[in-house]
Design an enzyme around this catalytic site. Structure first.
Site, short mmCIF file in Angstrom:
data_model
loop_
_atom_site.label_atom_id
_atom_site.label_comp_id
_atom_site.label_asym_id
_atom_site.label_seq_id
_atom_site.Cartn_x
_atom_site.Cartn_y
_atom_site.Cartn_z
N ASP A 155 26.12 30.36 32.73
CA ASP A 155 26.48 31.70 32.28
C ASP A 155 25.27 32.23 31.50
OD1 ASP A 155 29.51 33.01 32.12
OD2 ASP A 155 28.18 33.80 30.60
N ALA B 45 38.73 29.56 32.90
CA ALA B 45 38.31 29.03 31.60
C ALA B 45 36.98 29.68 31.22
CB ALA B 45 38.15 27.51 31.68
N LYS B 46 36.57 29.51 30.02
CA LYS B 46 35.25 29.98 29.59
C LYS B 46 34.89 29.23 28.32
CE LYS B 46 32.28 33.25 30.97
NZ LYS B 46 32.09 33.69 32.36
N GLY B 47 33.60 29.12 28.07
CA GLY B 47 33.20 28.43 26.85
C GLY B 47 31.81 28.82 26.43
#
Lengths: 152, 409
Positions: B142, B101-103
């Site tokens: 991140d 996933a990433k956001g």
């Protein structure tokens, strides 16, 4: 098939064509029989079946039997059966080839038109082929086989 | 080609070599869920501002999804999706029980006060709390997010769902964080360098390394490689760089960087620009800063024999081809920099079990997982005669694929 013909050229072609009719259920020719004519459907419908598999149902304005004229060996490659009473124009293959040999413009135009019809059919065939090869790798089962082959 | 397109390119390349078919390819590439939210906060001056927030969950066949949360003005849906898929492949390469996933939030955090950043973070959690969670999707730090931001996420999520430290990793050590998390990516690079050393007969001791970037990844890599006997011949950061063909005095360099905030101006060597660093005379090049720095033309000039991708996507696909033709060994990002997410996994495991590991346990387990991942990738590379990057993607697709097949669609 007769696209681009002048009135004179059409008359020329008509001189080697015979109008005919057939009733529903009647067989026009069998797969493997010697091919001696191209047929243009004027009215009605014709089923084309090869090795038990239906290839097409042709209606008004369609041309078939062209393979007997242009292909090698001159044998019918599929069976044609009348699906709906037809009126048709039969063009004698030998007479047509005679016209071609004389570089008759009408015959050449007809050949060009036939080539276009065949190239469209080939295109459709290619699409079907691609679709069918894709289908082979679509399932999870096939995917699992691939994964097993790679043995991580 | 953007770094987003690069991931799709490498995935496709491996999928086609495996001949998985177009529909399986689509199944694996398409994201499970893409969420876009509007995050509105009141600034300190009373003004109301609205930001776009994203969370993309790519694949959960192998477990809860895992990936960072970044605060950057260039965050958008496409890039987030690409980075989410990169996490699916990365967690699979290291065999962590995770999906990808990433956001992020499209915001320039340097323009916000700490209080505003906290409000922004908490508001974002309010809007995604129902799709994240210890068994659903576990965010991590991140670009421009740090342990403090993770602490706010944990706190805000816990208000909805009860005490839940395992909802996020990269937390402060004093709040359920893991020892060894900060140095994890750099340490992972060292372990990969050791494995490569075994394979190509270039032991870390005495080998010359050039490291681009002196942040969380580059600085720890430099320190650990130096402690292992490696020679650091050049480093740089955003302000400038320094080189010394005989090797930099790394402890003194750290003192200098601590005092001045940069490696620039260190008197134990001569100044060195980025391109000069990338093409300097060294054995191993570690790009550990931005994506896309190694372009086709730079790649043609690189003198290193090995490129260890500390950053995500530092080589463009064109550069990758140049390296392949030139016989330069490229260890891909999804293997080389997987140490970070691996220790994030250890943090999650500790949180779920309510235990605390000491640093030795963390480094021992990290070495084990990194070594296993390298061996698997190298094995595919040897037996199938494929570059390491393609091999890593093949391994990842294989693992994700097997889980997908076993679970059924």
């Amino acid at each position: 098939m007769c696209k681009g013909l002048t009135t004179d050229e059409a008359k020329q072609l008509a001189s080697i064509a015979v109008e005919a009719s057939a009733k529903r259920g009647e067989k026009l020719f069998d797969e493997g029989a010697p091919g001696d004519s191209i047929i243009v459907v004027l009215e009605g419908k014709v089923d084309i079946v090869r090795s038990g598999q239906s290839l097409a149902q042709l209606g008004e304005g369609s041309v078939f039997g062209e393979m007997s004229l242009l292909g090698e060996g001159g044998k019918r490659t599929a069976t044609a059966t009348v699906a709906d009473d037809v009126k048709m124009l039969k063009i004698d293959a030998k007479k047509f080839q005679g016209l071609l040999a004389k570089n008759d413009l009408a015959a050449l135009k007809v050949v060009t038109n036939l080539a276009q019809v065949m190239s469209k059919r080939l295109l459709a065939m290619n699409d079907k082929l691609i679709e069918s090869t894709k289908g082979k790798k679509d399932g999870l089962g096939e995917f699992q086989k691939i994964l097993n082959d790679w043995s991580f | 080609m953007t770094s987003a397109e690069a991931t799709a390119h490498y995935f496709k390349k491996a999928a086609r070599i495996m001949d998985v078919g177009e529909r399986i390819e689509t199944l694996l590439a398409a994201p499970l869920r893409e969420v876009k939210v509007q995050v509105s906060i009141e600034l300190d001056n009373g003004e109301i501002r609205t930001f776009n927030g994203y969370r993309v969950q790519h694949d959960n066949a192998r477990g809860p999804m895992k990936g960072g949360l970044r605060y950057h003005p260039l965050v958008d849906a496409d890039e987030t999706l690409s980075l989410a898929s990169l996490m699916t492949w990365k967690t699979a390469v290291v065999n962590l029980p995770y999906g990808g996933a990433k956001g992020g939030i499209c915001v320039d955090p340097t323009g916000l006060s700490s209080k505003e950043l906290e409000r922004l973070t908490r508001k974002f959690v309010d809007q995604i709390q129902d799709i994240i969670g210890p068994t659903r999707d576990i965010p991590a730090p991140d670009v421009n997010t740090n342990p403090q931001v993770m602490a706010w996420i944990m706190d805000q999520y816990s208000k909805y769902h009860g005490h839940s430290p395992a909802v996020v990793t990269g937390k402060p050590i004093d709040l359920y964080g893991s020892r060894g998390r900060e140095a994890a990516t750099g340490r992972g690079l060292l372990y990969i360098a050791r494995e490569i050393a075994r394979d190509v007969g270039l032991p870390v001791k005495g080998t010359r390394f050039a490291i681009q970037g002196f942040g969380n990844v580059g600085s720890h890599a430099a320190r650990l490689i130096h402690e292992d006997g490696g020679i650091i011949v050049a480093v740089n950061d955003v302000n400038g760089g320094v080189k010394n063909p005989k090797g930099l005095d790394v402890p003194a360099l750290f003192d200098h960087a601590r005092k001045t905030g940069s490696v620039k101006g260190f008197n134990g060597g001569s100044p060195c620009g980025t391109e000069e660093l990338l093409t300097c005379d060294c054995d191993v090049l570690i790009p550990a800063a931005m994506g896309g720095v190694l372009t086709k033309s730079v790649a043609a000039e690189v003198r290193a024999k090995i490129v260890l991708e500390g950053a995500n996507a530092p080589c463009t696909p064109e550069a990758d081809e140049v390296f392949e033709k030139r016989g330069v060994l490229v260890v891909p990002d999804i293997l080389a920099n997987a140490g970070g997410v691996t220790v994030s996994y250890f943090e999650w495991v500790q949180n779920l079990q309510h235990v605390t590991w000491d640093e030795d346990r963390v480094t021992t387990e990290l070495e084990k997982l990194m070594r296993e991942a390298y061996e698997r990738v190298a094995n595919i590379s040897r037996t199938r005669k494929l570059p390491l990057r393609t091999s890593a993607y093949v391994l990842a697709i294989g693992r994700v694929g097997k889980a997908t097949v076993l679970r059924g669609i």
